[in-house]
Write an enzyme that holds these catalytic residues in place. Structure first.
Site, mmCIF file in Angstrom:
data_model
loop_
_atom_site.group_PDB
_atom_site.id
_atom_site.type_symbol
_atom_site.label_atom_id
_atom_site.label_comp_id
_atom_site.label_asym_id
_atom_site.label_seq_id
_atom_site.Cartn_x
_atom_site.Cartn_y
_atom_site.Cartn_z
ATOM 1 N N CYS A 14 0.873 -1.187 0.000
ATOM 2 C CA CYS A 14 0.000 0.000 0.000
ATOM 3 C C CYS A 14 0.903 1.227 0.000
ATOM 4 O O CYS A 14 2.072 1.139 -0.416
ATOM 5 C CB CYS A 14 -0.961 -0.028 1.196
ATOM 6 S SG CYS A 14 -0.153 -0.037 2.806
ATOM 7 N N ASN A 17 2.346 1.365 4.361
ATOM 8 C CA ASN A 17 2.663 0.086 5.033
ATOM 9 C C ASN A 17 2.388 0.138 6.537
ATOM 10 O O ASN A 17 3.078 -0.509 7.316
ATOM 11 C CB ASN A 17 4.108 -0.347 4.748
ATOM 12 C CG ASN A 17 4.424 -1.800 5.121
ATOM 13 O OD1 ASN A 17 5.563 -2.115 5.461
ATOM 14 N ND2 ASN A 17 3.451 -2.674 5.063
ATOM 15 N N CYS A 19 -1.304 0.610 7.430
ATOM 16 C CA CYS A 19 -2.736 0.285 7.576
ATOM 17 C C CYS A 19 -3.116 -0.930 6.726
ATOM 18 O O CYS A 19 -3.315 -2.028 7.246
ATOM 19 C CB CYS A 19 -3.614 1.489 7.191
ATOM 20 S SG CYS A 19 -3.390 2.934 8.259
ATOM 21 N N ARG A 20 -3.250 -0.746 5.399
ATOM 22 C CA ARG A 20 -3.831 -1.801 4.562
ATOM 23 C C ARG A 20 -2.912 -2.994 4.336
ATOM 24 O O ARG A 20 -3.332 -4.156 4.504
ATOM 25 C CB ARG A 20 -4.270 -1.219 3.217
ATOM 26 C CG ARG A 20 -5.450 -0.274 3.341
ATOM 27 C CD ARG A 20 -5.618 0.548 2.090
ATOM 28 N NE ARG A 20 -4.491 1.462 1.891
ATOM 29 C CZ ARG A 20 -4.286 2.194 0.820
ATOM 30 N NH1 ARG A 20 -5.111 2.100 -0.206
ATOM 31 N NH2 ARG A 20 -3.249 3.017 0.746
ATOM 32 N N SER A 21 -1.664 -2.749 3.917
ATOM 33 C CA SER A 21 -0.841 -3.919 3.546
ATOM 34 C C SER A 21 -0.405 -4.762 4.749
ATOM 35 O O SER A 21 -0.403 -5.996 4.641
ATOM 36 C CB SER A 21 0.351 -3.525 2.656
ATOM 37 O OG SER A 21 1.201 -2.617 3.287
ATOM 38 N N ASP A 131 -8.152 3.728 1.350
ATOM 39 C CA ASP A 131 -7.204 4.120 2.396
ATOM 40 C C ASP A 131 -7.988 4.598 3.627
ATOM 41 O O ASP A 131 -8.720 5.582 3.543
ATOM 42 C CB ASP A 131 -6.345 5.252 1.823
ATOM 43 C CG ASP A 131 -5.298 5.726 2.791
ATOM 44 O OD1 ASP A 131 -5.299 5.267 3.956
ATOM 45 O OD2 ASP A 131 -4.469 6.557 2.380
#
Ligand code: 4NP
Length: 163
Positions: A14, A17, A19-21, A131
């Site tokens: 993301c 690095n 939150c999402r990934s 995001d």
């Protein structure tokens, strides 16, 4: 007996690095372990930008994952490096901006490894994991709903294609 190398390696990417990934890495890792494939699949995550290098996941991502029984606390942010494109079998972008940034960095001959994560979630019209950084708790929960579905689809794909 010699240790067998993992058969498949996956990198989730993301922007930051945090939150999402890392959430995708943790959720997918948990699914891989439940499926008894811990030694067969290698997982990692990274960000296209380096703002948060060395930091643990965002507190809100840690809490949202913990509510679903997934521990992200050991993960630390890092930035994508050109070597990642040859080290990993699949480099999975969390949204189309991340995909464009990855493609700009990726050597031509490795581009087939770079894909959109939610392309593995069957029957979804949503292509991007939004995001959640400027959002609230609901946005982190929605992020995890998408990630759980994408991770399940990815695992099914790997089992059908490789494992
Ligand atoms: P991620 O979220 O890409 O899912 O880790 C973000 C984290 C940090 C920032 C943006 C997005 N930031 O602007 O610092």
């Amino acid at each position: 007996m010699r240790e067998q190398p993992a058969l498949v390696s996956i990198l989730f990417v993301c922007l930051g690095n945090i939150c999402r990934s890392p959430s995708a890495e943790g959720v997918f890792r948990a699914q891989v372990e439940t499926a008894g494939l811990a030694d067969t699949v290698t997982t990692d995550s990274a960000g296209t930008y380096g703002f948060h290098i060395g930091r643990p996941p965002d507190q809100r991502a840690l809490a949202a994952a913990r509510r679903r029984g997934v521990d992200l606390s050991g993960l630390r942010a890092r930035q994508v490096a050109v070597e990642d494109f040859s080290r990993f079998d699949l480099i999975l972008a969390m949204d189309r901006d991340n995909l464009a940034d990855l493609m700009a960095l990726c050597p031509e001959e490795e581009r087939h490894r770079v894909r959109l994560f939610l392309d593995f979630a069957p029957g979804f019209d949503i292509r991007d994991v939004p995001d959640p950084y400027y959002g609230g708790e609901d946005d982190f929960d929605f992020m995890l709903d998408l990630i759980e579905a994408g991770a399940r689809g990815l695992l099914d794909h790997l089992c059908a294609a490789h494992l």
